[in-house]
Motif scaffolding. Structure first.
Motif, PDB file in Angstrom:
ATOM      1  N   GLY A  73     -19.432 112.576  63.376  1.00 36.53           N
ATOM      2  CA  GLY A  73     -18.490 111.565  62.906  1.00 36.53           C
ATOM      3  C   GLY A  73     -19.110 110.211  62.678  1.00 36.53           C
ATOM      4  N   GLU A 123     -19.239 114.142  58.639  1.00 36.40           N
ATOM      5  CA  GLU A 123     -17.786 114.309  58.590  1.00 36.40           C
ATOM      6  C   GLU A 123     -17.208 113.965  57.229  1.00 36.40           C
ATOM      7  OE1 GLU A 123     -14.731 112.042  61.187  1.00 36.40           O
ATOM      8  OE2 GLU A 123     -15.372 113.789  62.375  1.00 36.40           O
ATOM      9  N   THR A 124     -17.772 112.963  56.563  1.00 37.74           N
ATOM     10  CA  THR A 124     -17.266 112.551  55.253  1.00 37.74           C
ATOM     11  C   THR A 124     -18.063 113.154  54.103  1.00 37.74           C
ATOM     12  OG1 THR A 124     -18.670 110.569  55.165  1.00 37.74           O
ATOM     13  CG2 THR A 124     -16.506 110.351  56.219  1.00 37.74           C
TER      14      THR A 124
END
Length: 203
Positions: A73, A123-124
């Motif tokens: 994250g 995460e992105t």
């Protein structure tokens, strides 16, 4: 959430520097953002036939990706620097004898320093990378100057055996770069650009 209420601000993602380098840690600290440090634990050996620029680029990304696996994250920064003398990669000397040999070969010559930067957030799905190239022209150093410098500064953990932010500046005739801190180990202009793109506020 109550009906009609607006969501609160999205919390900022953690920033992780995937490096054990004290120089990179100090440079990133200049930006005034909170970050933590994690060792990337990546094999830094060159692949067969791999040139200095390709080596730096591959390792910078590998370090960021390795740390991002443990911090999915977070926004993770990876970097690597390789000195390039006529296409030959010069790494950290490690000891006095190797540093003498490196500086003796580089005196009176121009050396390229490839400083690779990667910023990753698993995460992105964010991933950007770039390489800052710094051209450094060394003075025609005497053996005595090399010995004096190394005894005083002991730059054995620096690629190319010279610390431009310290006494090593006296070894040089010129530095050409579009990112002033790239030679020290982390190109901060590029770092700021990538962190903003990853959603990390700086100002």
């Amino acid at each position: 959430m109550k009906k009609g209420s607006s969501p609160g601000p999205t919390p900022a993602r953690a920033v992780v520097l995937g490096s054990t380098s004290r120089y990179r840690r100090e440079l990133l600290g200049r930006l005034g953002i909170a970050f933590q440090v994690a060792a990337p634990e990546v094999d830094e050996a060159a692949l067969p036939g791999e040139g200095p620029a390709a080596l730096a680029s591959r390792l910078g990304l590998a370090k960021a990706q390795a740390v991002a696996e443990r911090f999915p994250g977070a926004v993770v920064i990876g970097s690597d620097q390789v000195a390039d003398l006529d296409g030959e990669a010069l790494g950290k000397p490690g000891d006095h004898a190797n540093a003498v040999a490196q500086l003796s070969r580089m005196r009176g010559r121009s050396v390229l320093f490839h400083t690779a930067l990667s910023v990753v957030c698993r995460e992105t799905g964010f991933q950007q990378q770039d390489v800052a190239v710094v051209r450094v022209r060394f003075r025609d150093l005497s053996d005595a100057e090399i010995e004096s410098y190394l005894r005083r500064e002991q730059p054995y953990d620096c690629a190319g055996s010279a610390k431009s932010e310290g006494l090593g500046i006296a070894l040089l005739d010129a530095i050409e770069s579009d990112d002033p801190t790239a030679l020290v180990g982390l190109p901060l202009i590029r770092t700021c650009r990538m962190l903003r793109a990853a959603g990390v506020p700086l100002l």
